[in-house]
Design an enzyme around this catalytic site. Structure first.
Site, PDB file in Angstrom:
ATOM      1  N   LYS A  44      -1.982  -3.508 -10.039  1.00 46.82           N
ATOM      2  CA  LYS A  44      -2.666  -3.493  -8.701  1.00 46.82           C
ATOM      3  C   LYS A  44      -4.568  -3.149  -9.652  1.00 46.82           C
ATOM      4  O   LYS A  44      -5.259  -3.455  -8.926  1.00 46.82           O
ATOM      5  CB  LYS A  44      -2.259  -3.388  -7.983  1.00 46.82           C
ATOM      6  CG  LYS A  44      -0.741  -3.328  -6.985  1.00 46.82           C
ATOM      7  CD  LYS A  44      -1.355  -2.548  -5.711  1.00 46.82           C
ATOM      8  CE  LYS A  44      -0.095  -1.995  -5.508  1.00 46.82           C
ATOM      9  NZ  LYS A  44      -0.127  -1.019  -4.372  1.00 46.82           N
ATOM     10  N   LYS A  46      -5.337  -0.027  -9.737  1.00 46.54           N
ATOM     11  CA  LYS A  46      -5.656   0.700  -8.986  1.00 46.54           C
ATOM     12  C   LYS A  46      -5.403   2.049  -9.578  1.00 46.54           C
ATOM     13  O   LYS A  46      -3.895   2.013 -10.428  1.00 46.54           O
ATOM     14  CB  LYS A  46      -5.018   0.914  -7.449  1.00 46.54           C
ATOM     15  CG  LYS A  46      -5.341  -0.014  -6.564  1.00 46.54           C
ATOM     16  CD  LYS A  46      -4.484   0.224  -4.975  1.00 46.54           C
ATOM     17  CE  LYS A  46      -5.106   0.302  -4.276  1.00 46.54           C
ATOM     18  NZ  LYS A  46      -4.178   0.355  -3.098  1.00 46.54           N
TER      19      LYS A  46
HETATM   20  N1  C2G Z   1      -3.753   0.380   6.049  1.00 44.32           N
HETATM   21  C1  C2G Z   1      -4.152   0.369   7.686  1.00 44.32           C
HETATM   22  N2  C2G Z   1      -5.494   0.803   7.664  1.00 44.32           N
HETATM   23  C2  C2G Z   1      -6.325   1.488   6.731  1.00 44.32           C
HETATM   24  C3  C2G Z   1      -5.525   1.597   5.470  1.00 44.32           C
HETATM   25  C4  C2G Z   1      -4.876   1.205   4.939  1.00 44.32           C
HETATM   26  O1  C2G Z   1      -3.650   0.104   8.410  1.00 44.32           O
HETATM   27  N3  C2G Z   1      -7.204   2.035   7.371  1.00 44.32           N
HETATM   28  C5  C2G Z   1      -1.912   0.306   5.861  1.00 44.32           C
HETATM   29  C6  C2G Z   1      -2.191  -1.597   4.827  1.00 44.32           C
HETATM   30  O2  C2G Z   1      -2.599  -2.802   5.587  1.00 44.32           O
HETATM   31  C7  C2G Z   1      -1.272  -1.540   4.017  1.00 44.32           C
HETATM   32  C8  C2G Z   1      -0.366  -0.020   4.156  1.00 44.32           C
HETATM   33  O3  C2G Z   1      -1.976   0.795   5.307  1.00 44.32           O
HETATM   34  O4  C2G Z   1      -0.012  -2.330   4.872  1.00 44.32           O
HETATM   35  C9  C2G Z   1      -0.617   0.538   2.787  1.00 44.32           C
HETATM   36  O5  C2G Z   1      -2.572   0.681   2.077  1.00 44.32           O
HETATM   37  P1  C2G Z   1      -2.141   0.994   0.882  1.00 44.32           P
HETATM   38  O6  C2G Z   1      -1.923   2.199   0.502  1.00 44.32           O
HETATM   39  O7  C2G Z   1      -3.802   0.638   0.447  1.00 44.32           O
HETATM   40  O8  C2G Z   1      -1.495  -0.628   0.026  1.00 44.32           O
HETATM   41  P2  C2G Z   1      -1.282  -2.284  -1.260  1.00 44.32           P
HETATM   42  O9  C2G Z   1      -3.049  -2.055  -1.992  1.00 44.32           O
HETATM   43  O10 C2G Z   1      -2.566  -2.984   0.379  1.00 44.32           O
HETATM   44  O11 C2G Z   1      -0.218  -2.413  -1.497  1.00 44.32           O
HETATM   45  O12 C2G Z   1       2.878  -5.336  -1.990  1.00 44.32           O
HETATM   46  C10 C2G Z   1       2.323  -4.073  -1.046  1.00 44.32           C
HETATM   47  C11 C2G Z   1       1.078  -3.856  -1.900  1.00 44.32           C
HETATM   48  O13 C2G Z   1       1.654  -2.358  -2.155  1.00 44.32           O
HETATM   49  C12 C2G Z   1      -0.236  -2.918  -0.622  1.00 44.32           C
END
Ligand code: C2G
Length: 128
Positions: A44, A46
């Site tokens: 990803k 990351k």
């Molecule tokens: N999230 C949120 N509010 C934030 C930050 C994150 O609601 N301020 C939510 C994101 O929308 C997501 C979840 O927390 O639903 C996890 O966010 P991340 O850890 O950034 O995950 P991401 O990189 O979006 O990976 O297959 C899908 C991926 O694994 C999602």
């Protein structure tokens, strides 16, 4: 039993992560969280501060999380939904529309993100 699933990296676990998981849980009776492995995060683009082992244990410790599974790739969601008998798929709305192809298999819900907090922001704040 109504089962909910959601996916994420959950690095530097913060209040936005907590809120999405808590809200996801209440769309059913059982919440599965698929936490991205370190290898998948590299895919990803990351780089995580916390390794998968720590990120997954922090999520698993939450009282409203019933099960944690590894997220190894983009392609596993349909199998995860089928194999776990999932009824509801929940993601933050930064993913709005991206997972509508799952509507054939379960309910798909996008929830508003929590404002003013993100793993990136935390890293920048620490650097100051
Ligand atoms: N999230 C949120 N509010 C934030 C930050 C994150 O609601 N301020 C939510 C994101 O929308 C997501 C979840 O927390 O639903 C996890 O966010 P991340 O850890 O950034 O995950 P991401 O990189 O979006 O990976 O297959 C899908 C991926 O694994 C999602």
């Amino acid at each position: 039993m109504k089962k909910v699933i959601t996916y994420g990296t959950f690095d530097l676990f913060h209040y936005g992560h907590l809120r999405i998981l808590e809200r996801a849980r209440y769309y059913g009776d059982y919440l599965i969280v698929a936490v991205s492995t370190d290898e998948f995060n590299a895919l990803k683009g990351k780089i995580c501060t916390y390794p998968y082992e720590h990120r997954s244990k922090i999520v698993a410790a939450l009282k409203f999380v019933d099960e944690v599974i590894p997220e190894n790739n983009w392609e596993q969601k349909i199998d995860d939904i089928k194999n776990n008998g999932v009824d509801v798929f929940v993601m933050g709305n930064d993913w709005e529309g991206k997972f509508d192809f799952l509507k054939k298999y379960c309910e798909v819900i996008y929830l508003p993100r929590t404002d003013n907090i993100s793993t990136t922001q935390i890293k920048e704040d620490i650097r100051k």
